[in-house]
Write a protein that holds these residues in place. Sequence first.
Motif: not given
Ligand SMILES: NC(=O)c1ccc[n+]([C@@H]2O[C@H](COP(=O)([O-])OP(=O)(O)OC[C@H]3O[C@@H](n4cnc5c(N)ncnc54)[C@H](OP(=O)(O)O)[C@@H]3O)[C@@H](O)[C@H]2O)c1
Length: 322
Positions: A47, A50, A70, A74, A97-98, A124, A199, A203, A232, A234, A238
Amino acid sequence: MILFLPGFFLFIVIFCIFVRIYLSWPTRWCRSEKCLIGKTAVITGANTGLGYETALDFAKRGAKVILACRNPQRAKEACQKIIEETDNPNISTKIVDFSSFYSVRAFARELTQTEDRLDILVNNAGIAFADDTKSLDGHDLTMQVNYYSHFLLTHLLIELMRKSGDPSRIVNVSSIIASHCLRFHLDNLDEFRGYMKTYEHSKLCLNMFTKELAKRLETTNITAYSLHPGAIKTEIMRQTKGMVKTLFQLIVALFYKSVKEGIQTIIYCSMEKNIEQFSGCHFDNCRKVADYWKARNLEVCSKLWKITEDIVNLQETEKIRL
Ligand SMILES: NC(=O)c1ccc[n+]([C@@H]2O[C@H](COP(=O)([O-])OP(=O)(O)OC[C@H]3O[C@@H](n4cnc5c(N)ncnc54)[C@H](OP(=O)(O)O)[C@@H]3O)[C@@H](O)[C@H]2O)c1
């Protein structure tokens, strides 16, 4: 003092410019023009961030895309936006919901009942910087959302992937942060080690899972990859609060890459030609890179696999055998 201040600010400005160039200069773009008409993809956490951008890319290529999210509101908003932007009506949402194995099982059951194929699974969804919180199943929240639940989901969807007969891919979105995990041990995976360390652990587990998964799928048409998307912009930060949040927001605004740049390696691992031979490998910036030290130890990967099977309470019939 008056002379010192301009020098100091000049140093900060030059430092920032260097870091900015270092972080954004080497972005490699996935040039694949693969059409995904007739293919089905599931993206977890689709939603926002990434996951959303990946779903948008797959939708533009004509795929049937299932956003696994979840929050129903959204999820619905994201789905509508993608349909409006791409004119692809085959985009839908399913709620999962993970932080709950029950929810993961219910999601997988529904998916296997309604779909007849699955070509790309992008694991993801993730959280970072969570406190010492327990999941609904009593496990460390970060470990369960980022690793255990995706381990379980993958097992429950393997049969659906096999069924289509075509080559299919599992893409695990990890992080370079896993390379910082120097004191990994299998004894107590649920131990809270501080928000950053936990974290890192989750990973690293994802990378090790990918290695063992690829080994177990060697004789099938399914391949698996782990990747670091880059730093990135994102909502991943939060969970942070107060000064730490303000500091992170500043760093993200100044140095982090766009979400479009961030999905390049996800797209690459999902569809680039001729990377099947690298199943189990780790990718960064659209190329194969050396995996993090602990994930190279196949014996530890295999032990972790067995421990995780117990944690998620896998039934004998659900296990992926060597
Ligand atoms: N951004 C970076 O710099 C970066 C770097 C390295 C790795 N990553 C990895 O990339 C992936 C995507 O992250 P992002 O940067 O796009 O972050 P994000 O914008 O916070 O997106 C995370 C997504 O995971 C969902 N999520 C979280 N908890 C959940 C749960 N209990 N059940 C179902 N869905 C859940 C969130 O849903 P809600 O919106 O409902 O909370 C959201 O859709 C993650 O695995 C992160 O560790 C990101």
